[in-house]
Design an enzyme around this catalytic site. Structure first.
Site, PDB file in Angstrom:
ATOM      1  N   LYS A  14       0.904  -1.140  -0.062  1.00  0.00           N
ATOM      2  CA  LYS A  14       0.102   0.031  -0.019  1.00  0.00           C
ATOM      3  C   LYS A  14       0.974   1.160   0.015  1.00  0.00           C
ATOM      4  CE  LYS A  14      -4.583   0.656   0.801  1.00  0.00           C
ATOM      5  NZ  LYS A  14      -5.569  -0.003  -0.096  1.00  0.00           N
ATOM      6  N   THR A  73      -4.504  -5.373   1.230  1.00  0.00           N
ATOM      7  CA  THR A  73      -3.636  -4.042   1.339  1.00  0.00           C
ATOM      8  C   THR A  73      -4.218  -3.095   2.387  1.00  0.00           C
ATOM      9  OG1 THR A  73      -4.145  -3.171  -0.616  1.00  0.00           O
ATOM     10  CG2 THR A  73      -2.277  -4.239  -0.744  1.00  0.00           C
ATOM     11  N   ASP A  74      -5.767  -3.331   2.250  1.00  0.00           N
ATOM     12  CA  ASP A  74      -6.547  -2.455   3.233  1.00  0.00           C
ATOM     13  C   ASP A  74      -6.235  -2.930   4.605  1.00  0.00           C
ATOM     14  OD1 ASP A  74      -8.893  -0.746   3.351  1.00  0.00           O
ATOM     15  OD2 ASP A  74      -9.577  -2.067   4.406  1.00  0.00           O
ATOM     16  N   PHE A 185      31.765  28.880 -12.213  1.00  0.00           N
ATOM     17  CA  PHE A 185      32.003  27.738 -13.230  1.00  0.00           C
ATOM     18  C   PHE A 185      32.938  27.837 -14.238  1.00  0.00           C
ATOM     19  CE2 PHE A 185      30.422  24.299 -16.142  1.00  0.00           C
ATOM     20  CZ  PHE A 185      30.908  23.348 -15.313  1.00  0.00           C
ATOM     21  N   ARG A 202      27.957  33.356 -10.392  1.00  0.00           N
ATOM     22  CA  ARG A 202      26.851  33.077 -10.937  1.00  0.00           C
ATOM     23  C   ARG A 202      25.775  33.077  -9.767  1.00  0.00           C
ATOM     24  NH1 ARG A 202      27.204  26.647 -12.449  1.00  0.00           N
ATOM     25  NH2 ARG A 202      28.359  25.721 -10.746  1.00  0.00           N
ATOM     26  N   ILE A 250      28.988  22.558  -8.604  1.00  0.00           N
ATOM     27  CA  ILE A 250      28.138  22.016  -7.663  1.00  0.00           C
ATOM     28  C   ILE A 250      28.869  20.585  -7.206  1.00  0.00           C
ATOM     29  CG2 ILE A 250      26.063  20.472  -7.280  1.00  0.00           C
ATOM     30  CD1 ILE A 250      24.996  22.725  -9.495  1.00  0.00           C
ATOM     31  N   GLN A 251      29.870  19.935  -7.939  1.00  0.00           N
ATOM     32  CA  GLN A 251      30.350  18.738  -7.659  1.00  0.00           C
ATOM     33  C   GLN A 251      31.551  18.931  -6.207  1.00  0.00           C
ATOM     34  OE1 GLN A 251      30.011  19.855 -10.828  1.00  0.00           O
ATOM     35  NE2 GLN A 251      30.042  18.122 -12.464  1.00  0.00           N
ATOM     36  N   ASN A 277      21.048  21.089 -11.051  1.00  0.00           N
ATOM     37  CA  ASN A 277      21.405  22.604 -11.301  1.00  0.00           C
ATOM     38  C   ASN A 277      20.301  23.281 -11.924  1.00  0.00           C
ATOM     39  OD1 ASN A 277      22.774  24.870 -11.977  1.00  0.00           O
ATOM     40  ND2 ASN A 277      24.280  23.839 -13.026  1.00  0.00           N
TER      41      ASN A 277
HETATM   42  O1  LIG Z   1      28.398  23.089 -11.106  1.00  0.00           O
HETATM   43  C1  LIG Z   1      28.242  22.759 -12.309  1.00  0.00           C
HETATM   44  N1  LIG Z   1      28.576  21.649 -12.803  1.00  0.00           N
HETATM   45  C2  LIG Z   1      28.828  20.923 -13.938  1.00  0.00           C
HETATM   46  O2  LIG Z   1      29.244  19.979 -14.509  1.00  0.00           O
HETATM   47  C3  LIG Z   1      28.155  21.999 -14.912  1.00  0.00           C
HETATM   48  N2  LIG Z   1      27.858  21.984 -16.210  1.00  0.00           N
HETATM   49  C4  LIG Z   1      27.083  23.083 -16.789  1.00  0.00           C
HETATM   50  O3  LIG Z   1      26.697  23.321 -17.897  1.00  0.00           O
HETATM   51  N3  LIG Z   1      27.010  23.899 -15.583  1.00  0.00           N
HETATM   52  C5  LIG Z   1      27.599  23.356 -14.420  1.00  0.00           C
HETATM   53  N4  LIG Z   1      27.795  23.473 -13.142  1.00  0.00           N
END
Ligand SMILES: O=c1[nH]c(=O)c2[nH]c(=O)[nH]c2[nH]1
Length: 319
Positions: A14, A73-74, A185, A202, A250-251, A277
């Site tokens: 459920k 499931t009820d 970036f 950014r 971001i990585q 992103n």
């Molecule tokens: O932080 C980022 N990682 C990426 O791998 C990526 N690729 C992208 O186009 N923008 C970004 N920004």
């Protein structure tokens, strides 16, 4: 899901079992420097639960239409809701373990249960104090929140007749964080496919889900053992790192968040990230002289990142 002896998998259950428990036991946790969170009154302990069962003896229900061992499931929904009343702990993970192990005790032909819960968050509200001096949290009125929320998932299997937790994962999902300045970036591969300009500042907007596992699942279930990790502290560590860092991507940002989480919580064996992103599209760029800019929603498709880390990363990463 559980693999049957024949190599088949089967399950049924459920979803969207909405359970609003009031006055669960309060949660109390140790503080960390990045967070003001030290617990929850649990006056509203609400969850959206998904519950699925599996077992060798359920095979005939699929291939012969034999319902003799099918728990409707009820009835599962009723079992979940009624037993939520009997839960004496204070964590989502503990609730899941309590309900599923009770279910396996009650129905001995069930070999495995896989279940998950999204906590439905309700925020405390400040109201005027009866003494007329300032504000205080209302113990009665709460506001439903549509922000990020806690969740947990768990799988229990039968070993020597008794239910045991085979795997678990805890999460905070749907974090949406914007840092208006201080993210870049650049330096990425430039070739005939590249149209993205390098960016030295950014407005970085990320959607983020963070997942974690404990070395000992007991610590996730019972906050009284003193090692429970609340999602709220994970959330607060995440936005602290975002604030502190000048992130080149971001990585790298999520890696640094992971190092801090693993440092604060040695009881965790693993941290995992799924990021998205959502960096705003620039319409009017800012300058050093004028920080004002105008941005709009980014267009799809959206980029994403995934990363899993363990305590080993601390030795390599040197936090
Ligand atoms: O932080 C980022 N990682 C990426 O791998 C990526 N690729 C992208 O186009 N923008 C970004 N920004």
């Amino acid at each position: 899901m559980l693999k049957l002896r024949s190599g088949r998998t089967l399950y049924y259950g459920k979803g969207d079992v909405l359970s609003y428990r009031t006055y669960a036991n309060p949660l109390s946790v140790k503080a960390v420097p990045e967070s003001a969170y030290t617990g929850d009154s649990n006056v509203i302990f609400a969850h959206n639960i998904t519950f699925a069962v599996s077992g060798e003896q359920l095979l005939t229900s699929f291939i012969e239409g034999d319902n003799s061992l099918v728990v409707a499931t009820d009835s599962m929904k009723n079992f979940i809701l009624r037993n939520t009343a009997a839960y004496e702990g204070s964590t989502t993970e503990g609730l899941l373990a309590f309900i599923s192990s009770k279910f396996m005790d009650r129905y001995s032909h069930i070999d495995a249960v896989e279940l998950s819960a999204d906590r439905i968050p309700f925020q405390t509200l400040e109201v005027a104090s009866p003494s007329g001096e300032g504000l205080e949290p209302s113990p009665l009125v709460y506001r439903r929140s549509h922000n990020d929320h806690t969740s947990a998932s768990m799988k229990l299997v039968r070993k020597d007749g008794a239910p045991v937790i085979e795997s678990h994962e805890c999460a905070i999902t749907d974090l949406q964080l914007i840092k208006v300045s201080g993210s870049s970036f650049y330096g990425f591969v430039r070739d005939e496919y590249t149209t993205l300009p390098e960016s030295y500042d950014r407005p970085l907007f990320i959607f983020l889900d963070v997942f974690w596992k404990y070395a000992e699942s007991e610590h996730a279930l019972d906050a009284k053992l003193g090692s429970y990790v609340p999602a709220e502290q994970i959330r607060d560590i995440t936005h602290n790192l975002f604030h502190e860092m000048k992130s080149p991507s971001i990585q790298f940002l999520i890696y640094q968040v992971g190092l801090r989480i693993l440092t604060r919580f040695p009881q965790l064996s693993e941290v995992r990230f799924e990021s998205n992103n959502r960096t705003w599209e620039t319409i009017v760029d800012n300058t050093e002289a004028d920080p004002a800019g105008v941005y709009t929603e980014p267009r799809p498709p959206f980029g994403f990142q995934g990363f899993t880390m363990t305590q080993e990363d601390l030795i390599q990463g040197g936090e």
